[in-house]
Design a protein around this motif. Structure first.
Motif, short mmCIF file in Angstrom:
data_model
loop_
_atom_site.label_atom_id
_atom_site.label_comp_id
_atom_site.label_asym_id
_atom_site.label_seq_id
_atom_site.Cartn_x
_atom_site.Cartn_y
_atom_site.Cartn_z
N ARG A 182 0.84 -1.20 0.00
CA ARG A 182 0.00 0.00 0.00
C ARG A 182 0.88 1.25 0.00
O ARG A 182 0.62 2.20 -0.75
CB ARG A 182 -0.89 -0.04 1.25
CG ARG A 182 -1.82 1.11 1.35
CD ARG A 182 -2.65 1.01 2.59
NE ARG A 182 -3.27 2.28 2.86
CZ ARG A 182 -4.06 2.51 3.88
NH1 ARG A 182 -4.34 1.54 4.72
NH2 ARG A 182 -4.59 3.68 4.06
N GLN A 227 -6.65 2.37 -8.51
CA GLN A 227 -5.93 3.41 -7.76
C GLN A 227 -4.89 4.13 -8.63
O GLN A 227 -4.69 5.33 -8.49
CB GLN A 227 -5.25 2.80 -6.54
CG GLN A 227 -4.58 3.87 -5.68
CD GLN A 227 -3.98 3.31 -4.41
OE1 GLN A 227 -4.00 2.11 -4.16
NE2 GLN A 227 -3.44 4.19 -3.59
N LYS A 263 -8.17 7.48 -3.23
CA LYS A 263 -8.22 6.72 -1.97
C LYS A 263 -9.31 5.67 -2.10
O LYS A 263 -10.41 5.95 -2.60
CB LYS A 263 -8.56 7.66 -0.81
CG LYS A 263 -7.49 8.70 -0.53
CD LYS A 263 -6.95 8.53 0.89
CE LYS A 263 -5.83 9.51 1.19
NZ LYS A 263 -4.53 9.01 0.79
N ALA A 264 -9.00 4.46 -1.63
CA ALA A 264 -9.95 3.35 -1.75
C ALA A 264 -11.24 3.63 -0.99
O ALA A 264 -12.29 3.05 -1.28
CB ALA A 264 -9.30 2.07 -1.23
N SER A 265 -11.17 4.57 -0.01
CA SER A 265 -12.37 4.85 0.79
C SER A 265 -13.34 5.80 0.08
O SER A 265 -14.49 5.96 0.50
CB SER A 265 -11.95 5.45 2.13
OG SER A 265 -11.06 6.53 1.90
N ASP A 266 -12.91 6.45 -1.05
CA ASP A 266 -13.81 7.36 -1.77
C ASP A 266 -14.92 6.57 -2.44
O ASP A 266 -14.67 5.52 -3.05
CB ASP A 266 -13.04 8.14 -2.86
CG ASP A 266 -12.06 9.13 -2.26
OD1 ASP A 266 -12.22 9.42 -1.06
OD2 ASP A 266 -11.12 9.56 -2.97
N PRO A 267 -16.16 7.09 -2.40
CA PRO A 267 -17.29 6.36 -3.02
C PRO A 267 -17.11 6.14 -4.52
O PRO A 267 -17.43 5.07 -5.03
CB PRO A 267 -18.50 7.27 -2.75
CG PRO A 267 -18.08 8.19 -1.68
CD PRO A 267 -16.60 8.30 -1.70
N ALA A 302 -14.80 3.29 -5.04
CA ALA A 302 -15.46 2.01 -4.76
C ALA A 302 -16.41 1.63 -5.90
O ALA A 302 -16.49 0.46 -6.29
CB ALA A 302 -16.22 2.11 -3.44
#
Lengths: 253, 298
Positions: A168, A197, A224-228, A231
């Motif tokens: 990561r 990413q 960022k993987a956490s952005d909707p 995803a």
């Protein structure tokens, strides 16, 4: 920036043993890429991703079809990051960087120092690979590929042998490096999240070595993987993967 | 000294001695002492075997130019200085020929097919055959010892270098291909360092075989040199002279290994992170494999 043109590329490996069958790794693939792009090749194991990269680098030759890599009409200079670092264990970090470079020595040294600094190994010039961790060795491998001033940078699952945390962190560093240099990159991975990413464009290869899907990713960097949106893009790609697997299963009967 | 300092805890001395004897250093010293005791016992039982002291006395007289009972004063340096250049020239030539031959055999399948059986024949021929042949070809003089060393030692360097070349990591080769590294740089920075372990194994073999070869050739075909001098004592049935020279031969090989080859090898492998690293074990395993394979031929 480099232009990579692949036309009707097929690669068949001869049978390993007498009576065995030849193995077709790539079948009739065509695509082109050019300029400041980060293109990922994704697909299941054995779909020909690494073979394609080897052909592009000139390590392997195609059975049929053509691959041309040019830079302003001339032969392009290539950089390569492998799954493992592939450093010469008996040479220092700096000597490893200079080993692959065909630039004048002063420029090669200056480039090597610059990229080692970028991957956080500015202090490691005189260290031997055996004195570095696996993650640090891979950082040297990445710095080495950037340091040759490549027109086209080839990366073959460079983080697949690393633990999740190191991978990561290296992905984030690679994102920063790419944004700073905007090299033309062809990146092989089987990790959809990694592809989303890092890439502007994702080409999916199917079993049997054909192109199944070719899509662009227009999310802003840094991702960022956490952005909707991230995803959503990842879920869409995974959905296509599932479709591909379903079609394959149906075709098998 | 007070009584308190005189008395050790019970079993302290015994434990310390036992521990020292069980260590690798202790085992080594024990083996030397046992050998010397056995030699002394055999020496005082059989008049044709000189004792360690008689042998040592002979070596000292030979080295210092001392008197050997009124005849033939010690001439160690005269003969040693005749032999060493022959040995050095022979080993250097064997090394160069062996490395070039080994690189070619390891790199090109055609050369391998062409030379592997020839190499096997050379490996199988004992040094004494070369000694006889070279004496017949060149007569008495410096040529026979030098050519015997070359013909005996070069195949051992070649076979080890060839194995080393074939064991070079294909990943490193492909990395070099992918970056388009020029051939000269590959040989200098990848190939030669990669085969260093094999090179040292070959060199050690060559030194031992070459030393035997130079002694044999001088024994049969020279008018000076350490081999000739050893034969002189043998022909005169002076047992301590012959055994003394055998000890000198062994000591020379020990010193050469300890003072030249081992430091060179340590310097060549200074890139290893620690002496007990996996890489060290790997190179050690390579050396052992190389020894085994060399013993079997290719």
């Amino acid at each position: 920036m480099a232009t990579l043109q692949i036309e009707k590329l097929t690669k068949t490996f001869p049978a390993h043993s007498k009576g065995g069958r030849p193995v077709r790794a790539i079948q009739d693939i065509s695509f082109a890429m050019s300029g400041q792009v980060f293109v990922s090749l994704v697909g299941p194991s054995g779909c020909g991703k690494s073979t394609l990269l080897n052909i592009v680098s000139g390590v392997d030759s195609p059975s049929t079809g053509t691959v041309t890599v040019t830079q302003d009409g001339k032969k392009a200079r290539l950089g390569y990051v492998f799954q493992d670092s592939r450093l010469l264990p008996w040479r220092t970090v700096m000597q490893n960087m200079l080993y692959v470079s065909d630039l004048p020595e002063e420029e090669a040294r200056s480039n090597a120092s610059k990229y080692l600094e970028m991957v956080g190994l500015g202090h490691a010039h005189e260290m031997f690979p055996g004195q570095l961790s696996g993650g640090m060795q891979q950082r040297v491998g990445i710095a080495r590929a950037f340091s040759v001033s490549p027109d086209l940078l080839l990366m073959d699952e460079p983080f697949s042998h690393l633990d999740a945390i190191t991978a990561r962190s290296l992905r984030e560093e690679l994102q920063v490096m790419w944004n700073a240099t905007k090299k033309t990159v062809l990146f092989v991975t089987h990790d959809v999240m990694e592809a989303v990413q890092l890439s502007n464009r994702i080409i999916t290869l199917a079993h049997g070595g054909t192109v199944f899907d070719d899509t662009t990713v227009e999310l802003p960097f840094p991702r960022k993987a956490s952005d909707p949106e991230f995803a959503a893009q990842q879920a869409e790609l995974l959905g296509r993967f599932e479709t591909m697997e379903l079609e394959r299963t149906a075709a098998k009967g | 000294m007070s009584a308190a300092t005189m008395s050790n805890p019970p079993g302290f001395t015994g434990r310390t001695v036992r521990r020292a004897l069980r260590s690798s250093w202790g085992a080594r010293v024990t083996s030397y002492v046992a050998f010397l005791i056995a030699w002394q016992l055999v020496g005082i039982s059989f008049f044709r075997v000189p004792t360690p002291w008689e042998t040592l006395d002979f070596i000292w007289r030979e080295v210092s130019g001392g008197d050997h009972g009124g005849v033939r004063p010690g001439q160690f340096w005269e003969h040693f200085s005749a032999t060493v250049p022959r040995f050095a020239i022979g080993i250097s030539a064997a090394f160069v020929i062996g490395v070039i031959g080994g690189l070619a055999i390891g790199s090109f399948s055609f050369v391998r097919a062409l030379l592997s059986d020839v190499l096997l024949v050379f490996l199988a021929l004992p040094a004494i055959i070369w000694a006889f042949l070279t004496v017949m070809w060149f007569g008495l003089g410096w040529e026979a010892p030098v050519y015997t060393v070359i013909l005996s030692a070069a195949p051992f360097v070649a076979v080890n270098v060839a194995q080393g070349v074939r064991a070079v990591s294909p990943e490193l080769r492909r990395m070099s291909d992918a970056f388009g590294v020029p051939r000269n740089r590959r040989i200098r920075s990848m190939l030669l360092p990669a085969i260093t372990g094999y090179l040292f194994t070959g060199l050690r073999f060559a030194v031992i075989i070459g030393w035997n070869a130079v002694l044999l050739a001088e024994w049969f075909g020279a008018v000076d040199g350490v081999g000739w001098r050893a034969r002189l004592w043998y022909d005169a049935a002076r047992y301590k002279g012959f055994v003394g020279w055998a000890i000198i031969f062994i000591v020379f090989i020990f010193l050469l290994d300890g003072l030249v080859l081992s430091p060179l090898q340590r310097r060549a492998f200074r890139w290893r992170a620690s002496p007990t690293s996996d890489l060290d074990a790997e190179v050690g395993a390579v050396d052992m494999e190389s020894f085994t394979n060399t013993a079997r031929g290719l």
